[in-house]
Design a protein around this motif. Structure first.
Motif, mmCIF file in Angstrom:
data_model
loop_
_atom_site.group_PDB
_atom_site.id
_atom_site.type_symbol
_atom_site.label_atom_id
_atom_site.label_comp_id
_atom_site.label_asym_id
_atom_site.label_seq_id
_atom_site.Cartn_x
_atom_site.Cartn_y
_atom_site.Cartn_z
ATOM 1 N N SER A 153 39.126 36.845 54.837
ATOM 2 C CA SER A 153 40.389 36.122 54.645
ATOM 3 C C SER A 153 40.184 34.903 53.754
ATOM 4 C CB SER A 153 40.970 35.685 55.999
ATOM 5 O OG SER A 153 41.266 36.811 56.800
ATOM 6 N N ALA A 154 39.520 35.136 52.623
ATOM 7 C CA ALA A 154 39.224 34.033 51.714
ATOM 8 C C ALA A 154 39.038 34.557 50.297
ATOM 9 C CB ALA A 154 37.970 33.284 52.162
ATOM 10 N N GLU A 155 39.212 33.666 49.351
ATOM 11 C CA GLU A 155 38.968 33.985 47.943
ATOM 12 C C GLU A 155 37.461 34.109 47.699
ATOM 13 O OE1 GLU A 155 39.690 31.745 43.631
ATOM 14 O OE2 GLU A 155 40.749 31.103 45.443
ATOM 15 N N ARG A 156 37.064 35.133 46.971
ATOM 16 C CA ARG A 156 35.650 35.356 46.701
ATOM 17 C C ARG A 156 35.458 35.824 45.255
ATOM 18 N NH1 ARG A 156 35.026 32.855 50.615
ATOM 19 N NH2 ARG A 156 33.775 33.325 52.481
ATOM 20 N N VAL A 157 34.236 35.640 44.757
ATOM 21 C CA VAL A 157 33.851 36.123 43.434
ATOM 22 C C VAL A 157 32.618 37.001 43.583
ATOM 23 C CG1 VAL A 157 32.982 35.463 41.159
ATOM 24 C CG2 VAL A 157 34.836 34.173 42.199
ATOM 25 N N PHE A 158 32.635 38.159 42.923
ATOM 26 C CA PHE A 158 31.546 39.129 43.046
ATOM 27 C C PHE A 158 30.971 39.428 41.665
ATOM 28 C CE2 PHE A 158 34.799 39.865 46.220
ATOM 29 C CZ PHE A 158 34.073 39.873 47.404
ATOM 30 N N ARG A 159 29.650 39.439 41.599
ATOM 31 C CA ARG A 159 28.997 39.822 40.341
ATOM 32 C C ARG A 159 28.878 41.344 40.303
ATOM 33 N NH1 ARG A 159 23.553 37.080 37.892
ATOM 34 N NH2 ARG A 159 22.714 38.931 36.849
ATOM 35 N N LEU A 160 29.366 41.963 39.231
ATOM 36 C CA LEU A 160 29.449 43.421 39.172
ATOM 37 C C LEU A 160 28.088 44.093 39.257
ATOM 38 C CD1 LEU A 160 32.383 42.840 38.481
ATOM 39 C CD2 LEU A 160 32.259 44.617 36.734
ATOM 40 N N SER A 161 27.048 43.454 38.757
ATOM 41 C CA SER A 161 25.722 44.072 38.788
ATOM 42 C C SER A 161 25.177 44.194 40.200
ATOM 43 C CB SER A 161 24.740 43.258 37.930
ATOM 44 O OG SER A 161 24.627 41.932 38.417
ATOM 45 N N ARG A 162 25.807 43.521 41.179
ATOM 46 C CA ARG A 162 25.360 43.611 42.565
ATOM 47 C C ARG A 162 26.210 44.589 43.380
ATOM 48 N NH1 ARG A 162 24.938 37.362 42.663
ATOM 49 N NH2 ARG A 162 22.891 37.023 41.714
ATOM 50 N N ILE A 163 27.159 45.247 42.734
ATOM 51 C CA ILE A 163 27.947 46.277 43.403
ATOM 52 C C ILE A 163 27.170 47.590 43.349
ATOM 53 C CG2 ILE A 163 30.068 47.641 43.326
ATOM 54 C CD1 ILE A 163 31.500 45.210 42.254
ATOM 55 N N THR A 164 26.963 48.205 44.503
ATOM 56 C CA THR A 164 26.200 49.448 44.565
ATOM 57 C C THR A 164 27.125 50.601 44.932
ATOM 58 O OG1 THR A 164 25.653 49.122 46.907
ATOM 59 C CG2 THR A 164 24.137 48.187 45.277
ATOM 60 N N GLY A 165 26.825 51.775 44.427
ATOM 61 C CA GLY A 165 27.636 52.942 44.740
ATOM 62 C C GLY A 165 28.975 52.909 44.013
ATOM 63 N N LYS A 166 29.903 53.721 44.486
ATOM 64 C CA LYS A 166 31.197 53.868 43.848
ATOM 65 C C LYS A 166 32.208 52.848 44.373
ATOM 66 C CE LYS A 166 30.919 58.811 42.759
ATOM 67 N NZ LYS A 166 31.597 60.136 42.914
ATOM 68 N N VAL A 167 33.144 52.500 43.505
ATOM 69 C CA VAL A 167 34.278 51.674 43.898
ATOM 70 C C VAL A 167 35.398 52.605 44.344
ATOM 71 C CG1 VAL A 167 36.016 50.027 43.126
ATOM 72 C CG2 VAL A 167 33.659 49.851 42.290
ATOM 73 N N ARG A 168 35.839 52.451 45.597
ATOM 74 C CA ARG A 168 36.875 53.330 46.145
ATOM 75 C C ARG A 168 38.201 52.568 46.206
ATOM 76 N NH1 ARG A 168 31.913 52.529 48.423
ATOM 77 N NH2 ARG A 168 32.639 52.438 50.588
ATOM 78 N N SER A 169 39.263 53.224 45.755
ATOM 79 C CA SER A 169 40.595 52.610 45.765
ATOM 80 C C SER A 169 41.282 52.833 47.102
ATOM 81 C CB SER A 169 41.458 53.182 44.642
ATOM 82 O OG SER A 169 40.909 52.873 43.386
#
Length: 317
Positions: A200-216
């Motif tokens: 329940s907060a604003e966050r920022v994510f670095r894309l190179s640390r995303i693993t696997g697929k992005v699911r909608s």
């Protein structure tokens, strides 16, 4: 084949633009000769779906309407597909041309080229070359992360996403349920700003640390989306753009040129090392870790501890 397809698309567009009510697939098939020649219902359905996607890619707004009997119909309202006159001077056209050249990936390059073609059709003068004025410039934005394209589309369509994310201080990735707002590039790395539903907060994510697929996810956004300026400031802050104090580091001679460019003071120590005073803001610890053994943090102690923690997490895998 190309002429036949172009004629089929033109006929479909005319049907959708000329009708006062939504037309069903059956009615469209009966009205267009090329569809009558389709061998089977499956062939027609595949052909129709491809044609509909192609027309939408070309900029035609096609409405999908379901009647009381549950039958789906299609139409292209004239009001929705009417553009005002577009006038661009040479500098504006050049700016659009540079923007189109930024993207080198096949999908995005095609979309940028298509956008310029639509501007030509809407009134961009033929004698204005969007690329000519600044032809010596070759801007590029590198995109290597597989998560970029699905996140870009999710930001555009306002669709929540689910992905596994590994923080720099964590050994294992964790699932994150996010309402994506915008993508920003900072120091050669891409970041996603959005609303983390689980926290329940604003966050920022670095894309190179995303693993696997992005699911909608089909659900709607639950949090208000801030304006673009606010999102950009958030990304910049999390990526280390703003600094309110200084840090003292030791840097190996001949290494870390981006750090040297930010340094307010540089002093040679000898034995292959230099001492630098650099701006210290949020995200500096993550940036320093990228230089590995070429950087040693001297002060402040909290920054040194954060860098050590990150290096230990990396060593653990």
């Amino acid at each position: 084949m190309a002429i036949a397809k172009a004629e089929r698309l033109m006929n479909l567009a005319l049907c959708l633009l000329g009708t006062r009510r939504p037309l069903s697939k059956r009615e469209l098939r009966d009205s267009i000769e090329a569809y009558l020649e389709a061998g089977s219902d499956d062939s027609f359905n595949r052909m129709f779906e491809r044609d509909k996607d192609d027309l939408r890619e070309l900029g035609l707004v096609i409405e999908t309407v379901e009647n009381l009997d549950g039958e789906v119909g299609y139409r292209a309202g004239r009001d929705s597909n009417r553009l005002p006159p577009i006038t661009l001077d040479a500098e504006e056209a050049a700016a659009l041309g540079l923007a189109a050249k930024v993207w080198q990936q096949a999908r995005l390059a095609g979309a940028a080229s298509g956008a310029l073609q639509k501007l030509r059709a809407a009134g961009l003068p033929e004698d204005v070359d969007p690329y000519e004025a600044h032809g010596a410039l070759e801007p590029r934005i590198p995109v290597h992360e597989a998560a970029f394209e699905p996140l870009m589309l999710a930001c555009r369509d306002r669709r929540p996403v689910l992905f596994d994310y590994r923080k720099a201080t964590a050994a294992r990735p964790e699932p994150r349920h996010v309402e994506p707002w915008a993508l920003e590039c900072w120091r050669g790395h891409w970041y996603l700003a959005g609303w983390d539903r689980d926290r329940s907060a604003e966050r920022v994510f670095r894309l190179s640390r995303i693993t696997g697929k992005v699911r909608s996810r089909g659900a709607k956004f639950t949090a208000e989306v801030p304006d673009v300026v606010t999102v950009r400031e958030t990304v910049a802050g999390w990526a280390g753009e703003r600094a309110d104090r200084s840090a003292l580091i030791r840097l190996r001679t001949g290494a870390g040129y981006p750090l040297r460019a930010k340094a307010s003071q540089v002093r040679e120590l000898g034995d292959g090392w230099d001492e630098l005073e650099i701006p210290y803001g949020h995200g500096l610890d993550a940036w320093l870790v990228e230089f590995g053994p070429d950087v040693v943090v001297l002060e402040p102690a909290e920054l040194r501890a954060d860098v050590v923690d990150r290096l230990r997490a990396v060593a653990k895998g």
